[in-house]
Design an enzyme around this catalytic site. Structure first.
Site, mmCIF file in Angstrom:
data_model
loop_
_atom_site.group_PDB
_atom_site.id
_atom_site.type_symbol
_atom_site.label_atom_id
_atom_site.label_comp_id
_atom_site.label_asym_id
_atom_site.label_seq_id
_atom_site.Cartn_x
_atom_site.Cartn_y
_atom_site.Cartn_z
ATOM 1 C CG PHE A 126 1.966 -1.039 0.019
ATOM 2 C CD1 PHE A 126 3.168 -1.717 -0.034
ATOM 3 C CD2 PHE A 126 1.129 -1.082 -1.084
ATOM 4 C CE1 PHE A 126 3.536 -2.444 -1.161
ATOM 5 C CE2 PHE A 126 1.491 -1.800 -2.216
ATOM 6 C CZ PHE A 126 2.694 -2.482 -2.259
ATOM 7 C CG ASP A 198 -3.640 -2.312 3.993
ATOM 8 O OD1 ASP A 198 -3.590 -3.560 4.044
ATOM 9 O OD2 ASP A 198 -3.137 -1.666 3.056
ATOM 10 C CE1 TYR A 223 -0.346 -9.732 -3.034
ATOM 11 C CE2 TYR A 223 -2.587 -9.500 -3.835
ATOM 12 C CZ TYR A 223 -1.386 -8.932 -3.463
ATOM 13 O OH TYR A 223 -1.235 -7.569 -3.511
ATOM 14 C CE LYS A 224 1.486 -8.439 0.788
ATOM 15 N NZ LYS A 224 0.538 -7.983 -0.234
ATOM 16 N NE ARG A 371 8.957 -7.139 2.480
ATOM 17 C CZ ARG A 371 7.727 -7.080 1.971
ATOM 18 N NH1 ARG A 371 6.783 -6.383 2.567
ATOM 19 N NH2 ARG A 371 7.439 -7.701 0.848
#
Length: 412
Positions: A126, A198, A223-224, A371
């Site tokens: 990422f 991560d 927040y996921k 996704r």
């Protein structure tokens, strides 16, 4: 056994031990939400929790709430609630600042602990991880090298003996590949490197055992899958064995051993609190706490079993229309998302947009990945069946070719 009919999915939902947790979330009518791996759904308790923080703790009690409402200790109390989800002890996790800042802290601390000069990261990680590493090594006078963590090059790079820290994503954000945390951590340690994981795409999606696997540092967002809300604060894990000597670069007031002595020189806290910097976003903390309190009711083994069953179902349906998956079929190598490729160049983005118009929300990642994230706390098997059916219909009908679906928005 993977269900093949909608009726079988209805039966699975009726028997699902996680089904009651769906009522804990606000889920818009007519929407099947397959983007919880990017932004989690809103817990029903969040608005009330945030309102109470604003109206009572801030509005009525004012500055007294630093003590009376536990504002000062919030990074530690929230860290203790994250800890069971990552296999850590409560005093090894703090919540505060953003993912980028915490990655920077962990990277610099690891390089300083090691005394070596190379940070090894993954090609295609990422962008935040890549960009923060660039900044950290520049300031440290160190070097960044990148490798495919799923190929033989990882062992070869570590064997060179100059790697201070290895930074990898536990679950790849594009493909959903789940890395072997145990094996990679062990390999890095055998070659004298520290490891930073991560966890942004794995916390709340797969079981994690940081302490048991002797991981050095880890960072993740909330927040996921943890449903903390847009821009919710990040968390940082530091193994207890590093607490007394870790030297992180953002040495702010909140990380001081005795902050209310107001001394002119910095003395780090003796524990994981030394990784704190400045005042934390307490309104956002209130929203995050509501999400974490829902997670306290969930069994992670059941979450994982349901996740695998749902992704099996979706993969089987997608394959029927010629969509190829870059998400592994093997359960031990799969996170909680499905990443698909459409054979026709440029089709991925408009297919996702056509699905969104039908109420099935996924997302697109350049250059060509569709996704879909699967969040077992609020998704049903029948939702997955219906979403996969919509995908089949969109692809077979060619409706995605309409001009309106091909106009790119800023956020994809």
């Amino acid at each position: 056994m993977t269900p093949t009919t909608r009726e079988e999915c209805v039966e699975l939902d009726a028997a699902d031990p996680l089904a009651p947790l769906r009522e804990e979330f606000v889920l818009p009518e007519g929407v099947i939400y397959l983007d919880g791996n990017s932004l989690g759904a809103l817990p029903r308790s969040t608005p009330g929790r945030v309102a109470d923080m604003i109206e009572r703790e801030w509005g009525r009690d004012l500055i007294r709430s630093w003590n009376d409402a536990g504002w000062w200790d919030k990074p530690r109390t929230l860290g203790a609630k994250v800890a069971p989800l990552v296999g850590a002890d409560p005093d090894e996790v703090i919540v505060g600042d953003g993912t980028s800042a915490n990655l920077f802290k962990a990277l610099v601390a690891a390089v300083r602990l090691s005394g070596r000069s190379v940070v090894l990261g993954e090609a295609g990680n990422f962008p935040t991880d890549l960009y923060v590493t660039e900044g950290a090594v520049s300031l440290l006078g160190a070097e960044q090298r990148r490798v495919d963590p799923d190929g033989p090059g990882l062992a070869e790079e570590l064997a060179r003996g100059d790697v201070a820290a290895l930074l990898l994503s536990h679950v790849d954000y594009r493909s959903g590949v789940l890395r072997d945390m145990a094996g990679i951590t062990r390999l890095a340690h055998e070659h004298g490197a520290l490891v930073i994981w991560d966890l942004c795409h794995s916390v709340g999606a797969v079981p994690i055992d940081l302490s048991g696997l002797e991981v050095d540092f880890a960072v993740g967002c909330t927040y996921k899958y943890l449903n903390g809300g847009p821009g919710a604060p990040s968390f940082l894990y530091a193994a207890r064995r590093h607490h007394a000597v870790a030297d992180q670069p953002l040495s702010g007031w909140h990380g001081h051993a005795r902050p209310f002595d107001f001394t002119p020189d910095y003395e780090p806290s003796p524990g994981v609190s030394r990784f704190l910097s400045g005042s934390q976003p307490l309104v956002a903390d209130a929203a995050l706490e509501a999400g974490l309190d829902v997670w306290a009711k969930a069994d992670m083994d059941r979450v994982r079993a349901k996740s695998l069953a749902m992704t099996d179902l979706f993969l089987a349906r997608a394959a029927s229309v010629g969509l190829s998956s870059i998400t592994p079929a093997e359960h031990e190598r799969r996170g909680s998302q499905v990443a698909l490729l459409q054979p026709e160049e440029g089709a991925g983005y408009p297919i996702v947009q056509a699905l969104i118009e039908r109420g099935v929300i996924g997302d697109f990642r350049a250059p060509d990945v569709m996704r879909f994230g699967f969040t077992p706390l609020y998704l049903r098997y029948v939702d997955v069946f219906d979403a996969a059916t919509a995908l089949v219909e969109v692809v077979e009908s060619g409706e995605w070719r309409a001009e309106r679906f091909n106009r790119r928005s800023q956020v994809t």
